[in-house]
Motif scaffolding. Structure first.
Motif, PDB file in Angstrom:
ATOM      1  N   LYS A   1      48.252  34.680  34.015  1.00 53.32           N
ATOM      2  CA  LYS A   1      47.839  33.709  32.954  1.00 53.32           C
ATOM      3  C   LYS A   1      46.683  32.964  33.205  1.00 53.32           C
ATOM      4  N   LEU A   2      46.219  32.429  34.361  1.00 54.87           N
ATOM      5  CA  LEU A   2      45.090  31.571  34.945  1.00 54.87           C
ATOM      6  C   LEU A   2      43.819  32.745  34.610  1.00 54.87           C
ATOM      7  N   LEU A   3      44.026  33.844  35.205  1.00 54.27           N
ATOM      8  CA  LEU A   3      42.856  34.853  34.845  1.00 54.27           C
ATOM      9  C   LEU A   3      42.630  35.262  33.435  1.00 54.27           C
ATOM     10  N   GLU A   4      43.699  35.377  32.917  1.00 55.11           N
ATOM     11  CA  GLU A   4      43.744  35.533  31.071  1.00 55.11           C
ATOM     12  C   GLU A   4      42.711  34.275  30.691  1.00 55.11           C
ATOM     13  N   LEU A   5      43.218  33.111  30.916  1.00 60.01           N
ATOM     14  CA  LEU A   5      42.661  31.788  30.286  1.00 60.01           C
ATOM     15  C   LEU A   5      40.819  31.793  30.795  1.00 60.01           C
ATOM     16  N   LEU A   6      40.754  32.227  32.108  1.00 62.80           N
ATOM     17  CA  LEU A   6      39.584  31.986  32.488  1.00 62.80           C
ATOM     18  C   LEU A   6      38.536  33.301  32.208  1.00 62.80           C
ATOM     19  N   GLN A   7      39.261  34.365  31.658  1.00 58.32           N
ATOM     20  CA  GLN A   7      38.583  35.520  31.353  1.00 58.32           C
ATOM     21  C   GLN A   7      37.732  35.931  32.735  1.00 58.32           C
ATOM     22  N   PHE A   8      38.741  36.040  33.692  1.00 59.23           N
ATOM     23  CA  PHE A   8      38.326  36.407  34.995  1.00 59.23           C
ATOM     24  C   PHE A   8      38.797  37.776  35.588  1.00 59.23           C
ATOM     25  N   GLU A   9      37.941  38.639  36.129  1.00 56.47           N
ATOM     26  CA  GLU A   9      38.719  39.677  36.917  1.00 56.47           C
ATOM     27  C   GLU A   9      38.585  39.098  38.316  1.00 56.47           C
ATOM     28  N   GLY A  10      39.663  39.010  38.823  1.00 54.07           N
ATOM     29  CA  GLY A  10      39.599  38.424  39.975  1.00 54.07           C
ATOM     30  C   GLY A  10      41.011  38.106  40.690  1.00 54.07           C
ATOM     31  N   LYS A  11      41.169  37.101  41.455  1.00 54.47           N
ATOM     32  CA  LYS A  11      42.453  36.803  42.192  1.00 54.47           C
ATOM     33  C   LYS A  11      42.839  35.312  42.163  1.00 54.47           C
ATOM     34  N   VAL A  12      43.849  34.953  42.290  1.00 52.82           N
ATOM     35  CA  VAL A  12      44.392  33.425  42.344  1.00 52.82           C
ATOM     36  C   VAL A  12      45.037  33.350  43.638  1.00 52.82           C
ATOM     37  N   HIS A  13      44.640  32.273  44.525  1.00 51.04           N
ATOM     38  CA  HIS A  13      45.181  31.821  45.583  1.00 51.04           C
ATOM     39  C   HIS A  13      45.743  30.434  45.497  1.00 51.04           C
ATOM     40  N   PHE A  14      46.916  30.066  45.661  1.00 48.48           N
ATOM     41  CA  PHE A  14      47.771  28.809  45.437  1.00 48.48           C
ATOM     42  C   PHE A  14      47.727  27.789  46.687  1.00 48.48           C
ATOM     43  N   SER A  15      47.434  26.584  46.436  1.00 49.35           N
ATOM     44  CA  SER A  15      47.789  25.641  47.379  1.00 49.35           C
ATOM     45  C   SER A  15      48.496  24.521  46.713  1.00 49.35           C
ATOM     46  N   ASN A  16      48.413  23.142  47.181  1.00 48.23           N
ATOM     47  CA  ASN A  16      49.159  22.069  46.634  1.00 48.23           C
ATOM     48  C   ASN A  16      48.229  21.098  46.151  1.00 48.23           C
ATOM     49  N   SER A  17      46.965  20.721  46.507  1.00 52.88           N
ATOM     50  CA  SER A  17      46.148  19.778  45.866  1.00 52.88           C
ATOM     51  C   SER A  17      44.643  20.261  45.874  1.00 52.88           C
ATOM     52  N   GLY A  18      44.003  19.470  45.007  1.00 61.63           N
ATOM     53  CA  GLY A  18      42.478  19.678  44.965  1.00 61.63           C
ATOM     54  C   GLY A  18      41.819  19.626  46.233  1.00 61.63           C
ATOM     55  N   SER A  19      42.060  18.774  47.130  1.00 65.77           N
ATOM     56  CA  SER A  19      41.486  18.926  48.596  1.00 65.77           C
ATOM     57  C   SER A  19      41.746  20.308  49.223  1.00 65.77           C
TER      58      SER A  19
ATOM     59  N   SER B   1      48.008  23.602  43.224  1.00 63.15           N
ATOM     60  CA  SER B   1      46.489  23.716  42.931  1.00 63.15           C
ATOM     61  C   SER B   1      46.293  25.384  43.073  1.00 63.15           C
ATOM     62  N   ALA B   2      45.119  25.745  42.648  1.00 56.33           N
ATOM     63  CA  ALA B   2      44.774  27.075  42.769  1.00 56.33           C
ATOM     64  C   ALA B   2      43.134  27.176  43.231  1.00 56.33           C
ATOM     65  N   THR B   3      42.875  28.363  43.945  1.00 57.46           N
ATOM     66  CA  THR B   3      41.394  28.516  44.025  1.00 57.46           C
ATOM     67  C   THR B   3      41.151  30.098  43.421  1.00 57.46           C
ATOM     68  N   VAL B   4      40.382  30.092  42.474  1.00 54.28           N
ATOM     69  CA  VAL B   4      40.322  31.662  41.624  1.00 54.28           C
ATOM     70  C   VAL B   4      38.997  31.947  41.865  1.00 54.28           C
ATOM     71  N   THR B   5      38.936  33.256  42.309  1.00 52.30           N
ATOM     72  CA  THR B   5      37.740  34.030  42.833  1.00 52.30           C
ATOM     73  C   THR B   5      37.310  35.028  42.000  1.00 52.30           C
ATOM     74  N   GLN B   6      36.097  35.544  41.735  1.00 51.16           N
ATOM     75  CA  GLN B   6      35.966  36.696  41.042  1.00 51.16           C
ATOM     76  C   GLN B   6      36.193  37.795  41.930  1.00 51.16           C
ATOM     77  N   GLN B   7      36.583  38.955  41.449  1.00 55.67           N
ATOM     78  CA  GLN B   7      37.057  40.120  42.085  1.00 55.67           C
ATOM     79  C   GLN B   7      35.976  40.728  43.287  1.00 55.67           C
ATOM     80  N   HIS B   8      34.749  40.503  43.004  1.00 51.36           N
ATOM     81  CA  HIS B   8      33.736  40.981  44.243  1.00 51.36           C
ATOM     82  C   HIS B   8      33.948  40.273  45.423  1.00 51.36           C
ATOM     83  N   ILE B   9      34.403  39.084  45.424  1.00 50.48           N
ATOM     84  CA  ILE B   9      34.717  38.313  46.425  1.00 50.48           C
ATOM     85  C   ILE B   9      35.881  38.826  47.167  1.00 50.48           C
TER      86      ILE B   9
END
Length: 470
Positions: free
Chosen positions: A116-134, A311-319
């Motif tokens: 869902k996040l990738l759809e909203l961001l219009q990203f081809e990439g990956k999502v890594h989950f954590s707990n906080s912005g830090s 929280s989430a860190t979202v990266t483009q696919q090439h990364i």
């Protein structure tokens, strides 16, 4: 940080009823047991902190039954408002079904939320989950350094951020944070973090005026890259709008120029959208306001509207693809978080996003943010109001003692204004513990469900508070 004005509680009065005894007991336990963030506890020996017991919509109610309009959404996170039973139901159902499992394997809520996040961001990439912005920013810094090491074999390790910016309180994120008061007594911090001037038109560090400048706040970053050696710079991290540092809104040319600089020198552009994500600036994500696409995005706060940690860190696919090399035993991302992507948190986040979309809260933020800004315009002639800045439902009012010299209003007066509003049932914030002598910006960031009546109440009480200090 929110300044508080708490009414003293007389603990020597006769204990007449059980409820009062319970209240006294809780107050004593609080003072004796809790270490609260961002506050000098010596004052709690005289005045215990307020305790909030209930909340609904834009309002919270304290233990004495007094109601407050929360003009800062908790810590800028309760985007959909308080008391959403559908969010509680989503978490409960998931806790019954599958309460926990680490993402070394997988589970449905995390999969669905990532998609869902990738759809909203219009990203081809990956999502890594954590707990906080830090933690999301720590993750991004590690990914950026490892990415360059595995694509170029280079020593690109430096991270550039801006003065006044806040990126978190863990040691790496605090190193990116450029607020002297937050860093004091924790240094030396992590090496490799550099700071440049922010796009602060009201107090332009280059002595220019917008409209007759060359956006030196952006071009100077290129000079820093050149002087440091581009081959050593891994990433630039920015909030689309500097939030905790004083709601500093960049010129429209600024973020596109940063994108061009990063592309020119092979540097990753990270957008810290911990505050600006999920509707706050009038779009689902802050970078969409300027049409600039980053390489990495960090998300938190509004991702669950503060109901559970995530929280989430979202990266483009090439990364992500730079981490695919089975011949190198160190090529995978060697980073794990016990609670990151917790099933209940991700299930709740999906429901939270559904609410944001169904109720069109980004559009509501744009509409009501514009209304609130227009109403605040009536304060522009006040002798203490130096500048009003806003984007969507994120507003900052910089207070000065002298409009000509822009001398900041003293901290005690700023605190008194915040405290007056609290006494009158409206919670507003300020940029506390940032730059010495410059904690003079009032912050308004209410839930995105704010009504006109709520906005009018904020403005009315703020006017009273400002006039109370003349």
């Amino acid at each position: 940080m929110l300044d508080r004005l708490d009414e003293p509680m007389n603990l020597t009065q006769p204990e007449e009823v059980t409820s009062f005894q319970d209240e006294v007991s809780l107050t004593q336990m609080d003072v004796e047991s809790l270490w609260h963030p961002m506050v000098q506890h010596k004052k709690y020996e005289r005045t215990p902190p307020k305790r909030m017991d209930k909340a609904n919509g834009c309002y919270v109610t304290d233990s004495e039954g007094k109601e407050y309009l929360d003009g800062v959404s908790g810590l800028w996170c309760v985007n959909v408002g308080y008391g959403r039973t559908e969010l509680a139901d989503a978490a409960r159902e998931q806790l019954v079904e599958l309460s926990y499992f680490p993402l070394v394997m997988s589970h449905s809520p995390a999969i669905k939320l990532a998609a869902k996040l990738l759809e909203l961001l219009q990203f081809e990439g990956k999502v890594h989950f954590s707990n906080s912005g830090s933690e999301a920013n720590e993750t991004a810094f590690k990914m950026a350094r490892q990415y360059h090491a595995q694509t170029e074999g280079s020593r690109r390790y430096k991270i550039i951020s801006r003065y006044r910016a806040y990126h978190g309180n863990t040691m790496g994120a605090l190193s990116a944070t450029a607020q002297a008061e937050r860093r004091a007594k924790y240094e030396p911090l992590v090496p490799g973090f550099l700071h440049v001037h922010p796009p602060y038109c009201y107090r332009c560090p280059f002595g220019k005026t917008y409209g007759s400048c060359n956006i030196e706040c952006a071009s100077s970053i290129e000079n820093t890259v050149i002087h440091e050696g581009a081959e050593t710079v891994a990433a630039i991290i920015v909030e689309p709008v500097i939030s905790g540092g004083g709601v500093i809104v960049p010129p429209d040319e600024y973020l596109p120029m940063l994108r061009e600089i990063c592309d020119r020198y092979g540097i990753l552009l990270i957008f810290d959208e911990v505050v600006s994500g999920f509707g706050r600036l009038g779009k689902m994500f802050g970078h969409q306001v300027w049409g600039v696409k980053p390489d990495m995005i960090t998300l938190a706060k509004g991702i669950t509207s503060g109901y559970l940690p995530l929280s989430a860190t979202v990266t483009q696919q090439h990364i992500f693809e730079a981490f695919l090399d089975e011949s190198d035993p160190t090529s995978h991302f060697r980073h794990i978080n016990t609670y990151g992507g917790n099933p209940a948190s991700t299930a709740l986040s999906l429901k939270n996003i559904e609410i944001i979309e169904t109720e069109q809260l980004p559009e509501q933020a744009a509409k009501m943010g514009a209304y609130l800004r227009a109403e605040l315009a009536t304060l522009e002639d006040h002798p203490y109001v130096g500048d009003i800045r806003s984007k969507g439902m994120l507003l900052g009012i910089e207070l000065v003692a002298d409009k000509e010299t822009k001398e900041p209003l003293p901290g005690n007066k700023v605190g008194a204004i915040v405290s007056y509003c609290l006494e009158q049932g409206v919670i507003i914030g300020r940029n506390g513990s940032t730059v010495p002598g410059l904690s003079n910006v009032l912050i308004i960031a209410p839930p995105l469900i704010l009504t006109k009546a709520d906005a009018d109440l904020i403005v009315a009480k703020l006017k009273e508070a400002l006039n109370s200090q003349i």
